[in-house]
Design an enzyme around this catalytic site. Sequence first.
Site, short mmCIF file in Angstrom:
data_model
loop_
_atom_site.label_atom_id
_atom_site.label_comp_id
_atom_site.label_asym_id
_atom_site.label_seq_id
_atom_site.Cartn_x
_atom_site.Cartn_y
_atom_site.Cartn_z
N LYS A 157 13.98 15.93 36.84
CA LYS A 157 12.82 15.86 37.73
C LYS A 157 12.63 14.42 38.19
O LYS A 157 12.69 13.49 37.39
CB LYS A 157 11.57 16.36 37.02
CG LYS A 157 11.62 17.83 36.71
CD LYS A 157 10.28 18.34 36.29
CE LYS A 157 10.39 19.62 35.51
NZ LYS A 157 9.13 20.05 34.92
N THR A 209 10.89 12.51 27.14
CA THR A 209 10.46 12.27 25.75
C THR A 209 11.43 12.92 24.76
O THR A 209 11.86 12.28 23.79
CB THR A 209 9.04 12.86 25.55
OG1 THR A 209 8.22 12.41 26.63
CG2 THR A 209 8.44 12.47 24.23
N THR A 210 11.77 14.18 25.00
CA THR A 210 12.61 14.94 24.06
C THR A 210 14.02 14.36 23.99
O THR A 210 14.56 14.14 22.91
CB THR A 210 12.66 16.41 24.49
OG1 THR A 210 11.34 16.89 24.62
CG2 THR A 210 13.42 17.25 23.50
N ASP A 239 15.41 17.37 32.28
CA ASP A 239 14.89 16.05 31.94
C ASP A 239 13.58 15.90 32.71
O ASP A 239 13.58 15.64 33.91
CB ASP A 239 15.92 14.99 32.37
CG ASP A 239 15.44 13.57 32.20
OD1 ASP A 239 14.36 13.36 31.62
OD2 ASP A 239 16.17 12.66 32.66
N ASP A 240 12.48 16.14 32.01
CA ASP A 240 11.16 16.11 32.65
C ASP A 240 10.53 14.73 32.40
O ASP A 240 10.74 13.80 33.17
CB ASP A 240 10.32 17.26 32.09
CG ASP A 240 8.94 17.33 32.68
OD1 ASP A 240 8.75 16.84 33.80
OD2 ASP A 240 8.02 17.86 32.02
N THR A 241 9.80 14.56 31.29
CA THR A 241 9.24 13.24 30.97
C THR A 241 10.27 12.38 30.23
O THR A 241 10.05 11.20 30.01
CB THR A 241 8.00 13.37 30.06
OG1 THR A 241 8.42 13.91 28.80
CG2 THR A 241 6.93 14.25 30.68
N TRP A 298 16.63 32.85 31.86
CA TRP A 298 16.53 33.35 30.47
C TRP A 298 15.08 33.48 30.02
O TRP A 298 14.84 34.07 28.97
CB TRP A 298 17.34 32.48 29.51
CG TRP A 298 17.18 31.00 29.68
CD1 TRP A 298 16.20 30.20 29.15
CD2 TRP A 298 18.03 30.13 30.44
NE1 TRP A 298 16.38 28.91 29.53
CE2 TRP A 298 17.50 28.82 30.32
CE3 TRP A 298 19.18 30.31 31.21
CZ2 TRP A 298 18.08 27.71 30.94
CZ3 TRP A 298 19.76 29.20 31.81
CH2 TRP A 298 19.21 27.93 31.68
N TRP A 309 7.36 23.06 38.14
CA TRP A 309 7.73 23.77 36.92
C TRP A 309 8.95 24.64 37.23
O TRP A 309 8.93 25.48 38.14
CB TRP A 309 6.59 24.64 36.38
CG TRP A 309 6.97 25.25 35.05
CD1 TRP A 309 7.37 26.53 34.82
CD2 TRP A 309 7.02 24.57 33.79
NE1 TRP A 309 7.66 26.69 33.49
CE2 TRP A 309 7.46 25.51 32.83
CE3 TRP A 309 6.75 23.26 33.37
CZ2 TRP A 309 7.63 25.18 31.48
CZ3 TRP A 309 6.92 22.94 32.02
CH2 TRP A 309 7.35 23.90 31.10
#
Length: 174
Positions: free
Chosen positions: A127, A102-103, A98-100, A157, A152
């Site tokens: 994050k 958005t997805t 879970d970064d921004t 994988w 990052w």
Amino acid sequence: MSEKIYYSYNQIHKTVKKLAQNIIEDKYEFDVIVAIGTGGFIPARMIKTFIDRPIYTVGLKLYDGDRIAGNSPQKVQWIDEVEKKLTGKRILLIDEVDDTRTTLAYCVEELLSHNPAAIAVAVLHKKDKTKNADFPPGIHNYYCGEKLADKWVCYPWDAIDIDYQETMSQERKD
Ligand code: 5GP
């Protein structure tokens, strides 16, 4: 983003196990796993080892390499016969990070449009940063394996050189 943080398969496996235990302790029962690809595919398969449910996959793309590709995720793959598979079902939605947000927020919104009975979100890593999107109201819960600084994350994988990945993951100080 220059700073990188590396994880080994072993470390990821332990994080997934902890995540699965959290979900079991929370007594969140679900019928299906929906994995956001491609990053959520391997975590979803690992979760299945602890909580055995069918996995459906969706392909959403926000990044091209490590660069953001646009404002909104692009659907590159979606679930066939989606109403049959999701309407009235309890869903666990899985992604690796879970970064921004958005997805994940976009995906939850899309899945809710098919009237599932419940939806919860699980990620390996969250994050610690301001998010660009909120989850729509109505998600049952949000489970995260570990909280991280805004670096990052390099997953095993994605490694071309798995020995280097292993070495870097062992050297991590967190
Ligand atoms: P978000 O929408 O939360 O910004 O991130 C969407 C997707 O970008 C994630 O599902 C993941 O595939 C990718 N992503 C974001 N941050 C990272 C990262 O630190 N490492 C990797 N490998 N992928 C990331």
